[in-house]
Write a protein that holds these residues in place. Structure first.
Motif, PDB file in Angstrom:
ATOM      1  N   ILE A  38       0.857  -1.178   0.000  1.00  0.00           N
ATOM      2  CA  ILE A  38       0.000   0.000   0.000  1.00  0.00           C
ATOM      3  C   ILE A  38       0.896   1.232   0.000  1.00  0.00           C
ATOM      4  O   ILE A  38       1.612   1.504   0.974  1.00  0.00           O
ATOM      5  N   SER A  39       0.866   1.961  -1.094  1.00  0.00           N
ATOM      6  CA  SER A  39       1.728   3.142  -1.214  1.00  0.00           C
ATOM      7  C   SER A  39       1.102   4.367  -0.562  1.00  0.00           C
ATOM      8  O   SER A  39       1.787   5.356  -0.335  1.00  0.00           O
ATOM      9  N   GLY A  40      -0.174   4.312  -0.258  1.00  0.00           N
ATOM     10  CA  GLY A  40      -0.817   5.413   0.440  1.00  0.00           C
ATOM     11  C   GLY A  40      -2.295   5.153   0.639  1.00  0.00           C
ATOM     12  O   GLY A  40      -2.919   4.422  -0.141  1.00  0.00           O
ATOM     13  N   ILE A  41      -2.851   5.693   1.700  1.00  0.00           N
ATOM     14  CA  ILE A  41      -4.296   5.682   1.933  1.00  0.00           C
ATOM     15  C   ILE A  41      -4.732   7.138   2.039  1.00  0.00           C
ATOM     16  O   ILE A  41      -4.267   7.857   2.928  1.00  0.00           O
ATOM     17  N   VAL A  42      -5.564   7.588   1.120  1.00  0.00           N
ATOM     18  CA  VAL A  42      -5.911   9.001   1.039  1.00  0.00           C
ATOM     19  C   VAL A  42      -7.410   9.197   1.205  1.00  0.00           C
ATOM     20  O   VAL A  42      -8.216   8.323   0.880  1.00  0.00           O
ATOM     21  N   ASP A  43      -7.778  10.368   1.713  1.00  0.00           N
ATOM     22  CA  ASP A  43      -9.176  10.763   1.803  1.00  0.00           C
ATOM     23  C   ASP A  43      -9.655  11.119   0.404  1.00  0.00           C
ATOM     24  O   ASP A  43      -9.007  11.896  -0.305  1.00  0.00           O
ATOM     25  N   THR A  44     -10.788  10.572  -0.004  1.00  0.00           N
ATOM     26  CA  THR A  44     -11.279  10.795  -1.360  1.00  0.00           C
ATOM     27  C   THR A  44     -11.527  12.274  -1.647  1.00  0.00           C
ATOM     28  O   THR A  44     -11.330  12.740  -2.770  1.00  0.00           O
ATOM     29  N   LYS A  45     -11.965  13.020  -0.644  1.00  0.00           N
ATOM     30  CA  LYS A  45     -12.302  14.430  -0.864  1.00  0.00           C
ATOM     31  C   LYS A  45     -11.115  15.228  -1.388  1.00  0.00           C
ATOM     32  O   LYS A  45     -11.285  16.182  -2.142  1.00  0.00           O
ATOM     33  N   GLY A  46      -9.915  14.877  -0.985  1.00  0.00           N
ATOM     34  CA  GLY A  46      -8.739  15.623  -1.437  1.00  0.00           C
ATOM     35  C   GLY A  46      -7.989  14.966  -2.564  1.00  0.00           C
ATOM     36  O   GLY A  46      -6.915  15.446  -2.959  1.00  0.00           O
ATOM     37  N   ALA A  47      -8.545  13.873  -3.112  1.00  0.00           N
ATOM     38  CA  ALA A  47      -7.826  13.095  -4.129  1.00  0.00           C
ATOM     39  C   ALA A  47      -8.242  13.517  -5.535  1.00  0.00           C
ATOM     40  O   ALA A  47      -9.352  14.001  -5.762  1.00  0.00           O
ATOM     41  N   THR A  48      -7.331  13.321  -6.471  1.00  0.00           N
ATOM     42  CA  THR A  48      -7.608  13.520  -7.895  1.00  0.00           C
ATOM     43  C   THR A  48      -7.128  12.289  -8.652  1.00  0.00           C
ATOM     44  O   THR A  48      -6.395  11.459  -8.111  1.00  0.00           O
ATOM     45  N   GLN A  49      -7.538  12.168  -9.907  1.00  0.00           N
ATOM     46  CA  GLN A  49      -7.058  11.052 -10.715  1.00  0.00           C
ATOM     47  C   GLN A  49      -5.537  11.077 -10.797  1.00  0.00           C
ATOM     48  O   GLN A  49      -4.884  10.030 -10.732  1.00  0.00           O
ATOM     49  N   GLU A  50      -4.979  12.280 -10.904  1.00  0.00           N
ATOM     50  CA  GLU A  50      -3.526  12.401 -11.026  1.00  0.00           C
ATOM     51  C   GLU A  50      -2.823  11.959  -9.748  1.00  0.00           C
ATOM     52  O   GLU A  50      -1.802  11.253  -9.793  1.00  0.00           O
ATOM     53  N   SER A  51      -3.357  12.354  -8.573  1.00  0.00           N
ATOM     54  CA  SER A  51      -2.689  11.986  -7.317  1.00  0.00           C
ATOM     55  C   SER A  51      -2.776  10.491  -7.056  1.00  0.00           C
ATOM     56  O   SER A  51      -1.825   9.881  -6.562  1.00  0.00           O
ATOM     57  N   VAL A  52      -3.921   9.887  -7.402  1.00  0.00           N
ATOM     58  CA  VAL A  52      -4.064   8.438  -7.229  1.00  0.00           C
ATOM     59  C   VAL A  52      -3.124   7.701  -8.178  1.00  0.00           C
ATOM     60  O   VAL A  52      -2.449   6.738  -7.793  1.00  0.00           O
ATOM     61  N   MET A  53      -3.064   8.155  -9.427  1.00  0.00           N
ATOM     62  CA  MET A  53      -2.201   7.489 -10.400  1.00  0.00           C
ATOM     63  C   MET A  53      -0.724   7.641 -10.028  1.00  0.00           C
ATOM     64  O   MET A  53       0.083   6.740 -10.276  1.00  0.00           O
TER      65      MET A  53
END
Length: 499
Positions: free
Chosen positions: A471-486
């Protein structure tokens, strides 16, 4: 080659599947065929390729009335059908699957394996892949197996290629490779019938689009002259509203905790928590290990080290039966092989995990099972004549609903959904999303594995991104973008990362 299907009708018993459908495709174009599951798309293509006979209408090929005795006959006349569900011999090598019943022989009648290997590599290289053609095909990912199916179709020198959900199991890079091949083959005069529920793909690759609904052809458009809202209206017969329903989650206690879970060579040191009422998405590239982590949690595969806690208590889940007793459900990615017993009735499939609850005095209460299955089929809007038809007779989207009904009916407190909307039409997707919200409102915790980034961002509360088994990171969806997830999915750092 130009194919025209005019006023095609078909019924199975009293069930009218097609009623006066018109469709046409010719060399050098991509014509998309869209519609909800059960609209009749696959039936229409099976009539074209001779698997079914029609009850009315006519098929013209280059202006001449034509019918084929079966898919092999159609293939020999230049029409190839790449099905969504692959039918490979998993223990056989890639090259043997590609040349099955088409073996190349030398002048002595012996199979020329070297020439077959060379040709297999050449066709696969056209798709931008260097798959080892001597490997058993069953050891490859679903995405790579799909690329092999496409290569097999190119081998037949097809003039018209039918592609049924060809990108459902492909990564973004593989999709781009595929579209490059399609565009190149278009230039060479090959025509495509492209069946897909992915709207964005239609606008990228298709020249025309025909929409079917309830067994009729509703409209045909030049893709450049229509928008997504109009296609959705045609498909479902109504305005669908926002694609993803609003979420208003209210998290309860931590229901599942995974600590340092490791399966050597597959995934390593995986830790995460899921709360009641939460949707935790698992994102990442194909082969990152998302599905393998869930299979270990559900007891299908065994892990080497790590701990699993339910309601704060350490548990050992040795097999799926144990997982079900702990009220964990798992909608697997491969519904046909792992999610359903295709030869059994919808009733038996839906009741299977819950069957012990219907036993009275040592006998199964059939009336209660019937009522249970009918209630769930109605709730999930499964399109079928009745609960006694076999699961294998349904369209892919309706099969997916049956698997969901099975786990919803079992009273799962934790529901693992692996690609829950793959191959599912736009209307059914919205129904599944609404159901997910209803379940979390009832404190069910959902873990959703999805390769669809808009779906991940539209339906989850948190996103666990997996990269090469970690797991490279667990992020809150509200602050996430397609670019940050990718970025996380490809091994990059991200400021929003938090464990």
């Amino acid at each position: 080659m130009k194919i025209e299907m005019k006023n095609i009708s078909k019924a199975f018993g009293a069930n009218k599947v097609l009623e006066g459908v018109d469709f046409a495709v010719e060399s050098g174009e991509v014509h998309a065929l869209m519609g909800e599951n059960g609209a009749g798309k696959s039936t229409l293509m099976n009539i074209l390729t001779g698997l079914y006979g029609d009850d009315g209408g006519e098929i013209l090929v280059d202006g001449q009335p034509t019918s084929y005795s079966g898919p092999l006959d159609a293939e020999q006349h230049g029409i190839s059908f790449i099905h969504q569900e692959m039918n490979n011999f998993l223990e056989m090598s890639v090259v043997d699957n590609m040349f099955l019943n088409k073996e190349i022989k030398n002048k002595f009648g012996m199979i020329n394996e070297d020439k077959m290997r060379k040709q297999a590599r050449e066709y696969l290289s056209k798709l931008g892949t260097n798959i080892d053609v001597d490997k058993p095909i069953g050891t490859l990912s679903v995405g790579r197996q799909q690329l092999i199916e496409i290569a097999k179709s190119i081998m037949t020198d097809a003039k018209i290629i039918i592609m049924d959900e060809p990108t459902a199991a492909l990564t973004e890079n593989e999709i781009e490779q595929l579209f490059g091949v399609v565009n190149e083959l278009k230039k060479q005069g090959v025509g495509f019938i492209y069946i897909s529920h992915r709207m964005e793909e239609i606008f990228k690759i298709a020249d025309k689009v025909t929409v079917m609904r309830d067994g009729i052809s509703v409209n045909e458009y030049m893709t450049k002259d229509v928008d997504m809202k109009q296609l959705v209206r045609d498909m479902v017969g109504r305005e669908i509203g926002d694609f993803y329903p609003d979420r208003d989650p209210h998290f309860g206690k931590t229901i599942l905790s995974v600590k340092n879970l490791t399966e050597k060579g597959v995934f390593e040191d995986v830790s995460f928590d899921v709360h009641e009422g939460e949707i935790l998405a698992f994102s990442g590239l194909m082969g990152a290990g998302r599905t393998e982590i869930m299979r270990a949690i559900f007891g299908i595969d065994h892990y080497n080290s790590g701990e699993i806690y339910l309601d704060g208590k350490k548990v050992k889940i040795k097999d799926p039966e144990s997982a079900i007793k702990h009220r964990i459900g798992f909608l697997t990615e491969n519904r046909k092989d792992e999610g359903l017993i295709l030869a059994d009735s919808l009733r038996d499939n839906i009741a299977l995990p819950s069957i012990n609850g219907f036993v009275k005095h040592g006998l199964i209460d059939d009336k209660s099972v019937d009522d249970f299955a009918n209630l769930l089929m109605k709730r999930l809007t499964v399109k079928a004549m009745n609960e006694q038809v076999t699961a294998g007779s349904l369209s892919g989207g309706n099969q997916q609903k049956v698997v969901l009904a099975k786990w919803v009916g079992s009273g799962s407190r934790i529901l693992i959904l692996d690609e829950p909307t793959r191959g599912v039409d736009v209307g059914a997707k919205r129904e599944i999303y609404d159901l997910m919200n209803e379940l979390t409102d009832r404190n069910v915790a959902i873990i959703m594995i999805s390769s669809d980034l808009p779906e991940v961002l539209g339906m989850s509360d948190k996103i666990a991104v997996v990269y090469e088994g970690k797991i490279s990171g667990i992020v809150d969806t509200k602050g996430a973008t397609q670019e940050s997830v990718m970025t996380l999915a490809t091994g990059g750092a991200d400021n929003a990362r938090a464990n």
